[in-house]
Scaffold this motif. Structure first.
Motif, PDB file in Angstrom:
ATOM      1  N   ASP A 157      -7.802 -14.195 -28.017  1.00 45.26           N
ATOM      2  CA  ASP A 157      -7.235 -15.277 -27.025  1.00 45.26           C
ATOM      3  C   ASP A 157      -6.084 -14.763 -26.402  1.00 45.26           C
ATOM      4  OD1 ASP A 157      -9.729 -16.416 -27.575  1.00 45.26           O
ATOM      5  OD2 ASP A 157      -8.578 -18.225 -28.342  1.00 45.26           O
ATOM      6  N   LEU A 158      -5.794 -14.680 -25.107  1.00 44.85           N
ATOM      7  CA  LEU A 158      -4.731 -14.104 -24.428  1.00 44.85           C
ATOM      8  C   LEU A 158      -4.497 -14.721 -23.086  1.00 44.85           C
ATOM      9  CD1 LEU A 158      -5.505 -11.775 -22.203  1.00 44.85           C
ATOM     10  CD2 LEU A 158      -5.742 -10.482 -24.218  1.00 44.85           C
ATOM     11  N   VAL A 159      -3.295 -14.640 -22.557  1.00 41.87           N
ATOM     12  CA  VAL A 159      -2.891 -15.095 -21.529  1.00 41.87           C
ATOM     13  C   VAL A 159      -2.578 -13.898 -20.533  1.00 41.87           C
ATOM     14  CG1 VAL A 159      -1.337 -16.313 -19.917  1.00 41.87           C
ATOM     15  CG2 VAL A 159      -1.886 -17.355 -22.136  1.00 41.87           C
ATOM     16  N   VAL A 160      -3.014 -13.823 -19.296  1.00 42.44           N
ATOM     17  CA  VAL A 160      -2.857 -12.865 -18.376  1.00 42.44           C
ATOM     18  C   VAL A 160      -2.179 -13.514 -17.235  1.00 42.44           C
ATOM     19  CG1 VAL A 160      -3.963 -11.408 -16.682  1.00 42.44           C
ATOM     20  CG2 VAL A 160      -4.863 -11.510 -18.986  1.00 42.44           C
ATOM     21  N   GLU A 161      -1.089 -12.755 -16.763  1.00 41.05           N
ATOM     22  CA  GLU A 161      -0.144 -13.265 -15.785  1.00 41.05           C
ATOM     23  C   GLU A 161      -0.401 -12.433 -14.559  1.00 41.05           C
ATOM     24  OE1 GLU A 161       4.567 -14.566 -15.512  1.00 41.05           O
ATOM     25  OE2 GLU A 161       3.875 -13.869 -17.355  1.00 41.05           O
ATOM     26  N   SER A 162      -0.461 -13.074 -13.720  1.00 47.16           N
ATOM     27  CA  SER A 162      -0.118 -12.466 -12.236  1.00 47.16           C
ATOM     28  C   SER A 162       0.799 -12.923 -11.176  1.00 47.16           C
ATOM     29  CB  SER A 162      -1.672 -12.832 -11.248  1.00 47.16           C
ATOM     30  OG  SER A 162      -1.317 -14.199 -10.869  1.00 47.16           O
ATOM     31  N   HIS A 163       1.016 -12.509 -10.216  1.00 46.80           N
ATOM     32  CA  HIS A 163       1.894 -12.883  -9.500  1.00 46.80           C
ATOM     33  C   HIS A 163       2.178 -14.397  -9.331  1.00 46.80           C
ATOM     34  CE1 HIS A 163       3.518  -8.958  -8.733  1.00 46.80           C
ATOM     35  NE2 HIS A 163       2.319  -8.539  -7.928  1.00 46.80           N
ATOM     36  N   ASP A 164       0.927 -14.878  -9.267  1.00 42.11           N
ATOM     37  CA  ASP A 164       1.108 -16.319  -8.762  1.00 42.11           C
ATOM     38  C   ASP A 164       0.661 -17.236 -10.047  1.00 42.11           C
ATOM     39  OD1 ASP A 164       1.555 -15.716  -6.095  1.00 42.11           O
ATOM     40  OD2 ASP A 164      -0.343 -14.872  -5.875  1.00 42.11           O
ATOM     41  N   GLY A 165       0.314 -16.948 -11.135  1.00 39.37           N
ATOM     42  CA  GLY A 165      -0.218 -17.716 -12.179  1.00 39.37           C
ATOM     43  C   GLY A 165      -0.464 -17.163 -13.497  1.00 39.37           C
ATOM     44  N   LYS A 166      -0.679 -18.064 -14.459  1.00 41.82           N
ATOM     45  CA  LYS A 166      -0.940 -17.692 -15.874  1.00 41.82           C
ATOM     46  C   LYS A 166      -2.495 -18.010 -16.295  1.00 41.82           C
ATOM     47  CE  LYS A 166       3.965 -17.840 -16.871  1.00 41.82           C
ATOM     48  NZ  LYS A 166       5.065 -18.754 -17.436  1.00 41.82           N
ATOM     49  N   TYR A 167      -3.138 -17.146 -16.807  1.00 41.13           N
ATOM     50  CA  TYR A 167      -4.671 -17.448 -16.893  1.00 41.13           C
ATOM     51  C   TYR A 167      -5.019 -17.353 -18.502  1.00 41.13           C
ATOM     52  CZ  TYR A 167      -4.416 -17.471 -11.900  1.00 41.13           C
ATOM     53  OH  TYR A 167      -4.005 -17.650 -10.646  1.00 41.13           O
ATOM     54  N   ALA A 168      -5.710 -18.220 -18.818  1.00 39.81           N
ATOM     55  CA  ALA A 168      -6.336 -18.034 -20.179  1.00 39.81           C
ATOM     56  C   ALA A 168      -7.553 -17.039 -20.258  1.00 39.81           C
ATOM     57  CB  ALA A 168      -6.767 -19.416 -21.123  1.00 39.81           C
ATOM     58  N   VAL A 169      -7.523 -16.252 -21.375  1.00 45.48           N
ATOM     59  CA  VAL A 169      -8.681 -15.453 -21.541  1.00 45.48           C
ATOM     60  C   VAL A 169      -9.075 -15.556 -22.956  1.00 45.48           C
ATOM     61  CG1 VAL A 169      -9.464 -12.760 -21.378  1.00 45.48           C
ATOM     62  CG2 VAL A 169      -7.940 -13.729 -19.665  1.00 45.48           C
ATOM     63  N   LYS A 170     -10.597 -15.821 -23.179  1.00 45.80           N
ATOM     64  CA  LYS A 170     -11.107 -15.828 -24.523  1.00 45.80           C
ATOM     65  C   LYS A 170     -11.440 -14.449 -25.068  1.00 45.80           C
ATOM     66  CE  LYS A 170     -11.003 -20.505 -24.615  1.00 45.80           C
ATOM     67  NZ  LYS A 170     -10.169 -21.010 -25.318  1.00 45.80           N
ATOM     68  N   LYS A 171     -11.235 -14.236 -26.346  1.00 47.86           N
ATOM     69  CA  LYS A 171     -11.539 -13.311 -27.127  1.00 47.86           C
ATOM     70  C   LYS A 171     -13.012 -12.845 -26.634  1.00 47.86           C
ATOM     71  CE  LYS A 171     -12.302 -11.421 -31.811  1.00 47.86           C
ATOM     72  NZ  LYS A 171     -12.007 -11.836 -33.292  1.00 47.86           N
ATOM     73  N   GLY A 172     -13.213 -11.303 -26.591  1.00 48.41           N
ATOM     74  CA  GLY A 172     -14.552 -10.877 -26.222  1.00 48.41           C
ATOM     75  C   GLY A 172     -14.793 -10.741 -24.603  1.00 48.41           C
ATOM     76  N   GLU A 173     -13.793 -11.571 -23.886  1.00 40.95           N
ATOM     77  CA  GLU A 173     -14.225 -11.455 -22.396  1.00 40.95           C
ATOM     78  C   GLU A 173     -13.770  -9.935 -22.029  1.00 40.95           C
ATOM     79  OE1 GLU A 173     -14.333 -15.531 -20.319  1.00 40.95           O
ATOM     80  OE2 GLU A 173     -12.429 -15.279 -21.103  1.00 40.95           O
ATOM     81  N   LEU A 174     -14.654  -9.543 -20.977  1.00 47.13           N
ATOM     82  CA  LEU A 174     -14.397  -8.275 -20.444  1.00 47.13           C
ATOM     83  C   LEU A 174     -13.409  -8.521 -19.233  1.00 47.13           C
ATOM     84  CD1 LEU A 174     -14.787  -5.237 -20.467  1.00 47.13           C
ATOM     85  CD2 LEU A 174     -17.041  -5.717 -18.633  1.00 47.13           C
ATOM     86  N   LEU A 175     -12.218  -7.551 -19.181  1.00 48.65           N
ATOM     87  CA  LEU A 175     -11.343  -7.558 -18.114  1.00 48.65           C
ATOM     88  C   LEU A 175     -11.580  -6.423 -17.499  1.00 48.65           C
ATOM     89  CD1 LEU A 175      -8.242  -8.468 -20.054  1.00 48.65           C
ATOM     90  CD2 LEU A 175      -9.677 -10.207 -18.693  1.00 48.65           C
ATOM     91  N   GLY A 176     -11.420  -6.362 -15.971  1.00 49.75           N
ATOM     92  CA  GLY A 176     -11.426  -5.206 -15.185  1.00 49.75           C
ATOM     93  C   GLY A 176     -10.491  -5.189 -14.188  1.00 49.75           C
TER      94      GLY A 176
END
Length: 472
Positions: free
Chosen positions: A355-374
Motif C-alpha cells: 500500500d502506498l501514496v502517489v502524489e501528483s501536482h494536485d493531490g495525494k492518492y491511495a494505491v493498494k498493494k498489487g495494483e498496476l500503475l502505468g
C-alpha cells in the motif's frame, strides 16, 4: 502528511468486460491515445485516475490500471522500493514466450530475479566489447544511407528516409556487434530481408496494444486487438535472424557462457531481443523523429548545428570522435529535446509492492498493494509545471547550467537522464549508447548537408524533398 489529505484514486473501470471493451474502443477507434488521456484528465480533474488499458478481455489479463500523467507522479514507476517490474514491460499484457525461444527475456524480469543481474551484465559486456566500432561503423552506415537518399532524390525528386533508415540501422548493429554484414553471402545470410523479419516479429508482439495504421480502425479492433497473434506467423523469419545471431555472435555468446554462466541458447535469444527489439526498434523510431523535429525547426537551427559540428570537427583535424562529440552542446541539447518531447518508448508500468501514496501536482492518492500503475511518458515530459512551453520543441532547452538541471525530468530510458543504469535497476542498459547514436546522426547529417526539407504533408513517414550538400 495527514491521513485526511489522501484521496481515493478517481475514475472507474466500469462493468466487468463491458467497461474494458468500451475503454479499448475509445482508445483505438473513437478518440486515439492522447485525446483518450486528455479527456479523462478533464473529466476527473486529475492526472491520476483509474482506467482500463488495452488489450483487455476476452483473451487478455486484467486490464485495470492507475494511470500517472504528470511529472510529479510519474517517477514512482522507477522506484523499485515501491513497484515491482516483473512481466510489466508491455503493461498488463505480456506476449507469449514463444516469440523469445520460450524464455522470459531481460525486459520482463524484475531486478530481484537472479537472471536479471546476469542478463543485464551481459548487455553491458556486449556494449563494452564493441565500443571501438561505434564511430567507424556508424560513419560507414550513414555514408551508405546518404548515398541511397541522394540517388532517390535525383530520380524521384523525393526520398523516403524511413525505409533506408531501416537497412542502415540493421546493418550498423550487425556489423558492430556480430562482425558481419547481414547481406554478405555465406551461412545464415539474411540478404536485405533482416529488417523486414524483425519488424514483423516486433509488430506481432505489440499488435494488441498498438494501432497498425494499415487496417481500418474498426476491423483492427475486431481482429488484432481482440486476441493474441500466434508466433507461428513469424516463426520462419525469426528463425532466420536467430540463426544469423547464433552463427556470427560467437564472441558475445562465449562471454555469456564464460563470464555470466548463462545458457548459450538463452543468451542468444536475449542477445537478439536486445539488439533487434530494443536497439534497432528504438533507432527506427527515434531517428525519423530527430529528422522531423530538426526539419520543422527551420534553417536557422540548421545553420547553427552545421557551424557547431563542422567547427568542432575541424579543430580535431577533420575527425569525429567521442571527445569532439562531447564539445557539441547544441547537438546534445537538440537530441535531449527530441527525447523529451517525443520519447521512443511512451509507456512505463510497475505493480505496487505494498500500500502506498502517489502524489501528483494536485493531490495525494491511495494505491493498494498489487495494483498496476502505468504512465504515458509524453504527458509527463511535456508537463507545463516543469517545462516552460512544454509542448514546444526548443532545441536549446538543455544548454547551460539551468538547462542541465532539467535533465532529471527526461525519462525516455526508463529512468532519469541524470541517473546511472546498473544491474540493480530497470534503466535501459544502452542508455548512453542510444544518446551517443542520436548525437552521431545529427553530427553526420550536418557534416554532409547545410540544410534539408521534408514533405510536411506526410505524417507517418519522413520524406526528404531536398538535401543541400555542405558548402565549406
Amino acid at each position: 502528511m495527514a491521513f485526511s489529505d489522501v484521496k481515493e484514486v478517481p475514475g472507474s473501470y466500469g462493468l466487468p468486460v463491458i467497461g474494458a471493451l468500451e475503454d479499448r474502443f475509445d482508445y483505438f477507434v473513437k478518440e486515439g491515445t492522447e485525446p483518450f488521456f486528455t479527456n479523462r484528465i478533464k473529466k476527473y480533474n486529475s492526472t491520476v485516475f483509474r482506467v482500463n488499458m488495452p488489450p483487455g478481455p476476452p483473451f487478455f489479463s486484467d486490464p485495470r490500471v492507475i494511470m500517472l500523467l504528470d511529472a510529479k507522479s510519474f517517477p514512482v514507476l522507477f522506484d523499485l522500493s515501491k513497484v515491482e517490474k516483473k512481466d510489466v514491460f508491455t503493461g498488463h499484457y505480456m506476449p507469449s514466450t514463444d516469440f523469445t525461444g520460450g524464455y522470459r527475456v531481460l525486459p520482463y524480469l524484475d531486478p530481484s530475479e537472479e537472471n536479471h543481474t546476469k542478463l543485464k551484465g551481459f548487455c553491458f559486456q556486449v556494449l563494452k566489447m564493441n565500443a571501438s566500432k561505434w564511430f567507424p561503423e556508424f560513419d560507414r552506415a550513414t555514408g551508405e544511407l546518404w548515398t541511397a537518399l541522394e540517388s532517390q532524390l535525383a530520380q524521384n525528386k523525393k526520398a523516403e528516409f524511413d525505409s533506408e533508415n531501416l537497412q542502415m540501422c540493421f546493418n550498423f548493429m550487425c556489423r558492430s556487434v556480430l562482425d558481419r554484414d547481414p547481406a554478405a553471402p555465406g551461412p545464415a545470410s539474411l540478404g536485405t530481408d533482416g529488417p523486414s523479419h524483425v519488424r514483423k516479429w516486433i509488430g506481432l508482439q505489440l499488435a494488441p496494444i498498438q494501432s497498425t495504421g494499415v487496417l481500418p480502425k474498426v476491423l483492427e479492433e475486431l481482429t488484432v486487438h481482440a486476441a493474441p497473434l500466434p508466433f507461428l506467423l513469424v516463426r520462419e523469419g525469426y528463425d532466420k535472424v536467430y540463426d544469423f545471431f547464433w552463427t556470427y555472435g560467437k564472441r558475445a555468446l562465449d562471454a555469456a557462457e564464460e563470464q555470466f554462466g548463462l545458457k548459450r541458447e538463452e543468451a542468444c535469444h536475449n542477445f537478439l531481443f536486445n539488439i533487434c527489439f530494443n536497439t534497432f526498434g528504438g533507432m527506427i523510431v527515434m531517428f525519423p523523429s530527430i529528422v522531423r523535429h530538426i526539419a520543422a525547426a527551420g534553417k536557422e537551427l540548421h545553420a547553427d548545428l552545421a557551424q557547431e559540428v563542422r567547427g568542432a570537427v575541424k579543430e580535431n583535424g577533420g575527425k569525429l570522435n567521442m571527445r569532439v562529440l562531447e564539445s557539441m552542446a547544441l547537438v546534445q541539447s537538440t537530441v535531449y529535446e527530441v527525447l523529451r518531447i517525443d520519447p521512443p518508448v511512451t509507456f512505463q508500468y510497475g505493480r505496487a509492492k505494498q500500500d502506498l501514496v502517489v502524489e501528483s501536482h494536485d493531490g495525494k492518492y491511495a494505491v493498494k498493494k498489487g495494483e498496476l500503475l502505468g504512465g504515458y511518458q509524453p504527458f509527463a515530459t511535456r508537463d507545463g509545471k516543469v517545462f516552460e512551453q512544454g509542448e514546444e520543441f526548443l532545441p536549446r532547452r538543455f544548454m547551460g547550467e539551468e538547462g542541465e538541471k532539467l535533465l532529471k525530468y527526461v525519462w525516455w530510458s526508463n529512468g532519469p537522464e541524470t541517473g546511472e543504469t546498473t544491474v540493480h535497476n530497470k534503466q535501459c542498459a544502452g542508455k548512453n549508447f542510444v544518446v551517443l547514436m542520436a548525437r552521431m546522426l545529427v553530427a553526420h547529417l550536418f557534416l554532409r548537408y547545410d540544410s534539408f526539407d521534408i514533405d510536411s504533408a506526410s505524417d507517418s513517414k519522413v520524406v526528404f524533398t531536398s538535401l543541400v550538400r555542405a558548402t565549406f
